[in-house]
Enzyme design. Sequence first.
Site, PDB file in Angstrom:
ATOM      1  N   GLU A 224       4.170  -5.890   6.491  1.00  0.00           N
ATOM      2  CA  GLU A 224       4.706  -7.243   6.261  1.00  0.00           C
ATOM      3  C   GLU A 224       5.371  -7.722   7.538  1.00  0.00           C
ATOM      4  O   GLU A 224       6.198  -7.008   8.116  1.00  0.00           O
ATOM      5  CB  GLU A 224       5.728  -7.242   5.109  1.00  0.00           C
TER       6      GLU A 224
ATOM      7  N   GLU B 252       8.844  -0.427   0.230  1.00  0.00           N
ATOM      8  CA  GLU B 252      10.265  -0.633   0.542  1.00  0.00           C
ATOM      9  C   GLU B 252      11.151   0.217  -0.363  1.00  0.00           C
ATOM     10  O   GLU B 252      12.061  -0.278  -1.033  1.00  0.00           O
ATOM     11  CB  GLU B 252      10.617  -2.126   0.446  1.00  0.00           C
TER      12      GLU B 252
END
Length: 504
Positions: A319, A173
């Site tokens: 995720e 991320e």
Amino acid sequence: MKIHLDSKNTYGTINPKLHGQFIEFLGSCIDDGIWVGKDSTIPNIRGLRQDVVEALKALEPPIVRWPGGCYADTYHWRDGIGDPTKRPVTFNENFGTYELDQHQFGTDEFMDFCNLIGAEPWLNVNLLSGSVQEMKDWLEYCNRKQPTSLAKLRQANGHTEPYNVKYVGIGNEVWGGGGFMTPQQYAMTYRKYATAMPTFKTSLFDQENAYKIASGPDGNKPKERVRWTREFLAALANYRQPDIDAIDLHFYNWNIDHENDTPTDFTPNDWTRVIQDAHELDDVISEQESLITKGLANMPIPESTMDHRLDHIDLVVGEWGNWHRPAFTARPALHQQVTMRDALTTAISLNILQKHCDSVAMACVAQTVNVLNSLLLTDGDKTILTPNYDVFMMYKGHRGGHVLPLDAETPDVETFASVKNNTITVSLSNTAIREPKTITLIFDHNVQLSTAETLNATHVTDYNDAAHPNAVRRHPLAMAQMTGRQQTVTLPAASVTTLQFKLV
């Protein structure tokens, strides 16, 4: 309602790694969840909670991602190796965990965990506070067969043979907590790490084993995710192109804007909204598939045959899962109960991932134990299997199968089917909160029903806990006798059902 199944009309192969898991040092996912320590009164295997190991061994997760997540960008692997009494103590601030980190579960413990449950490891390297050299050293420690200093260090820590780690995430991320980078900044950083990654070849012509995974976009930002992927691939197209095997998309089914909607207390409208929102993952994946295809088409042809041209990149969903509002203030951090609403969205998400098996190579539910969309919850010395665990168990039959497209109009019923080794596996989820649904399956070939099980609850807000560990549990489904090539099945309200048929 009728569903036609043509056993000869198939596409793709469902990579078992679409059923991957994700564990991170958040809340009690690892400490107290997976790791209790060798001296714990809780039954354990070399410090790993025995009930968790046994449950996951039965599930056979193909891959486990670790150490993060956000935690990866503060993690220094040397803190978690060697004499447990000499490991440093740090403080974990990630996502409200706010706990001392004793570093008792490190690289060797993670590899032991993967070995016990039969999973391949996916390591995410520290791109934010680490360095290229730290990444190189970590992989040398894990994979080097020759007697280098780092290989000898691994051996001194009790592990003679290399771990042969293949899957390596380069950052996490990076658009957010991983550095608030732009796609162009990340492309520059990615080039360095990907180029420096050891190959572990012993000959110039050996095939490289590493599977390099780039940090992909924030799937929950509709505008940003398009720009991110487009601009990242454009940056890679400038001059020589680095090796890249996959882009890691993250997508959560956010349920954070409705204050009175909790994991175990919600209205029928809340039920419908969360289940409908889970379908956005399908649109996001289709969009990213298109962006990757267009980005690859714009890759320039190298001037020299010594250089390579990027012509294929997998999509990975590192995720995914439901994220309810109360998780933000839960203690331990991000702890979340699981009801049939979560089980149904888990089934829907698995359907979507499997449907896109031609482009999506891996996926990891967030997270396996005690955090968000968990399969397992622990409470003291108890380990509780959530309804999500049952869904994953019921979907094991799809692994390695070929997708059978289903075009039937089936309101309130989510459908997926695959065929493998003369067995057709059909998964049917009834999203109607109060009404059973009757479905007639019509086959192109003679079949014989072999298994039928369903997962449902007395009340949709029911959940499993230490006092009631089996309140929501899959069980055999009574079925009427087949007629010819037809099988009728009545799906309970708010349920997930999986049937298996043998071709005869």
